[in-house]
Design a protein around this motif. Structure first.
Motif, short mmCIF file in Angstrom:
data_model
loop_
_atom_site.label_atom_id
_atom_site.label_comp_id
_atom_site.label_asym_id
_atom_site.label_seq_id
_atom_site.Cartn_x
_atom_site.Cartn_y
_atom_site.Cartn_z
N MET A 44 0.84 -1.21 0.00
CA MET A 44 0.00 0.00 0.00
C MET A 44 0.87 1.25 0.00
O MET A 44 1.94 1.28 0.60
N ASP A 45 0.35 2.30 -0.66
CA ASP A 45 1.01 3.60 -0.56
C ASP A 45 0.40 4.37 0.61
O ASP A 45 -0.51 3.89 1.29
N ALA A 46 0.90 5.59 0.84
CA ALA A 46 0.47 6.37 2.00
C ALA A 46 -1.01 6.71 1.94
O ALA A 46 -1.71 6.71 2.96
N ARG A 47 -1.51 7.01 0.73
CA ARG A 47 -2.93 7.36 0.60
C ARG A 47 -3.81 6.18 0.96
O ARG A 47 -4.80 6.33 1.69
N GLN A 48 -3.50 5.02 0.45
CA GLN A 48 -4.29 3.83 0.75
C GLN A 48 -4.22 3.48 2.23
O GLN A 48 -5.22 3.12 2.84
N LEU A 49 -3.02 3.60 2.80
CA LEU A 49 -2.87 3.27 4.21
C LEU A 49 -3.68 4.23 5.07
O LEU A 49 -4.35 3.80 6.04
N GLY A 50 -3.66 5.51 4.75
CA GLY A 50 -4.45 6.48 5.50
C GLY A 50 -5.93 6.18 5.42
O GLY A 50 -6.65 6.27 6.42
N LEU A 51 -6.41 5.83 4.23
CA LEU A 51 -7.82 5.50 4.06
C LEU A 51 -8.18 4.24 4.83
O LEU A 51 -9.23 4.17 5.48
N LEU A 52 -7.30 3.24 4.78
CA LEU A 52 -7.57 1.98 5.50
C LEU A 52 -7.69 2.23 7.00
O LEU A 52 -8.64 1.76 7.64
N LEU A 53 -6.75 2.97 7.56
CA LEU A 53 -6.78 3.24 8.99
C LEU A 53 -7.96 4.14 9.36
O LEU A 53 -8.55 4.00 10.43
N GLY A 54 -8.31 5.07 8.46
CA GLY A 54 -9.46 5.93 8.73
C GLY A 54 -10.77 5.16 8.76
O GLY A 54 -11.61 5.38 9.63
N VAL A 55 -10.93 4.23 7.82
CA VAL A 55 -12.14 3.40 7.80
C VAL A 55 -12.21 2.56 9.08
O VAL A 55 -13.28 2.39 9.68
N GLY A 56 -11.06 2.02 9.49
CA GLY A 56 -11.04 1.24 10.72
C GLY A 56 -11.43 2.07 11.93
O GLY A 56 -12.19 1.60 12.80
N ALA A 57 -10.94 3.31 11.99
CA ALA A 57 -11.26 4.17 13.12
C ALA A 57 -12.75 4.51 13.17
O ALA A 57 -13.37 4.53 14.24
N VAL A 58 -13.33 4.76 12.01
CA VAL A 58 -14.77 5.06 11.96
C VAL A 58 -15.59 3.84 12.39
O VAL A 58 -16.57 3.97 13.12
#
Length: 430
Positions: A44-58
């Motif tokens: 994963m790149d930084a954008r995908q990783l940020g989105l993945l962690l954001g979805v998990g947090a929500v």
């Protein structure tokens, strides 16, 4: 150690603390390895990783109220075992799934089940520990931090190897912690009492309504939860604000960054019981909220003063700030939980505490964005503003909590700072 051998709640509390320690050790393993795993193994790149962690947090935000609602109808023990097994299954999927789109629901499920498990542990502890729940909370935080540290040490071995097989071994280690935690929880006995009442079966408050009140319609309790969100910012300050500020705004060496977490872990293990003893009970928790704001302000002042300083001066200022932020964390861990319990109607505390548990999840989602996009963007003035706002919110939370306690006292005809297990008003109070 004496407290751990004879914790509030006896045998069941001792087993649950052991289960939580095992669980947090596995969580420490995964927390230390997850970002690198998704980056190097899943590509994963930084954008995908940020989105993945954001979805998990929500997704994690929904875990607390769902667990609280379910605990009104299903035994807490079995719900908690179910959460551990659900996390086990989701972690197992990580071994066979590396596509970004497929990983989104898997990570969301892990985060939802993890947040639900933490809320259920809170419900269990409040039932078994009763009036001494603050002492139990202090013991739990000491055990949890020791577990995180142990898990991070185990992860360091796997990360040093750096192969795909090593990363997957760390995932299996986390999965094993879920199995052991579930087995330990199964050995406990379901705490008695309805809706989180810390009393023997059949001792529910007189006149309790057939249908417990809903926390979503209780404006006074929702006010407490909303104010509690920014009063959890110490987590983001320590894990996001201090490292980024050190790197971009000071001359301190980067090697100081890991010391922040080491200092935090050691101080929590050593001081949590002492701080909890000074902030025990409803009135003590309300006072701790005020001191939380003052402590955060002092930490923010040191962060602002570290700007542009040399290596020695900036390192000293930031380490002192980390110490103060840790002290604020110790105060918050007591006040937030204690107030969440005593401000809720006794006959509906499971669902109420489920809603209260959202504050930490929301902070984890929004806090880093607030720090990076608002506070740090404004420079040293931003840190001073954050400290001042936190002081104001702490004063507001204290006054609001004392008013609600007085209203509950008037409705119940007892002391405002009565223990959680005492008869208190069951109708929502603003």
């Amino acid at each position: 150690m004496a407290q751990l051998r004879r914790p509030p709640g006896g045998r069941d509390a001792r087993i649950m603390l052991l289960a939580q320690g095992v669980d947090r050790t596995g969580t420490g393993v995964w927390a230390a390895a997850s970002v690198l795993y998704f980056t190097y193994v899943c590509g994963m790149d930084a954008r995908q990783l940020g989105l993945l962690l954001g979805v998990g947090a929500v997704a994690g935000i929904a875990g607390s109220p769902l667990a609280g609602r379910a605990a009104e109808r299903v035994p807490v023990r079995w719900l908690l075992i179910g959460c551990h097994l659900l996390r086990l299954g989701a972690m197992g999927l990580l071994l066979v799934v590396d596509d970004f789109t497929a990983l989104l629901p898997v990570v969301a499920l892990i985060c939802l089940a993890e947040r639900a498990a933490k809320t259920l542990e809170m419900l269990f502890a409040t039932r078994v520990a009763g009036e001494r729940r603050a002492t139990y909370q202090a013991l739990f935080r000491s055990v949890a931090n020791a577990g995180y540290a142990l898990g991070a040490g185990v992860a360091a071995i796997g990360l040093a190897v750096g192969t795909t097989g090593a990363y997957r071994a760390l995932i299996l280690a986390n999965g094993l912690s879920y199995v052991l935690a579930a087995a330990l929880v199964r050995r406990t006995r379901e705490p008695s009492g309805r809706g989180l009442v810390a009393a023997e079966a059949g001792e529910e408050p007189a006149g309790a309504p057939a249908a417990p009140p809903s926390p979503w319609r209780d404006r006074g309790y929702l006010r407490f939860v909303l104010l509690d969100i920014p009063l959890n910012l110490d987590d983001s300050i320590l894990n996001v604000g201090l490292p980024l500020w050190l790197v971009h705004h000071t001359g301190a060496p980067h090697a100081v960054v890991p010391v922040f977490l080491v200092l935090n872990t050691v101080l929590v293990v050593l001081l949590q019981l002492r701080v909890s003893a000074r902030a025990e009970g409803a009135l003590g928790a309300a006072a701790a909220v005020r001191w939380y704001g003052v402590t955060v302000l002092a930490g923010c002042l040191l962060i602002a003063l570290s700007t542009g300083a040399g290596p020695v001066a900036s390192s000293a200022a930031l380490l002192a700030a980390a110490l103060l932020v840790t002290l604020a964390e110790l105060l918050r861990s007591v006040s937030s939980w204690e107030l969440a319990v005593v401000l809720a109607p006794p006959g509906a505390r499971a669902s109420y505490l489920g809603v209260a548990g959202m504050s930490q999840s929301v902070q984890k989602s929004v806090g880093p964005l607030v720090l990076t996009g608002v506070v740090m963007a404004a420079g040293p003035v931003g840190w001073l503003g954050l400290g001042a706002v936190t002081v104001g919110l702490g004063v507001l939370q204290r006054r609001s909590s004392l008013r609600r306690l007085a209203a509950l006292d008037a409705a119940a005809g007892g002391p405002a700072a009565a223990p959680a297990g005492s008869a208190a008003a069951t109708a929502p109070v603003g």
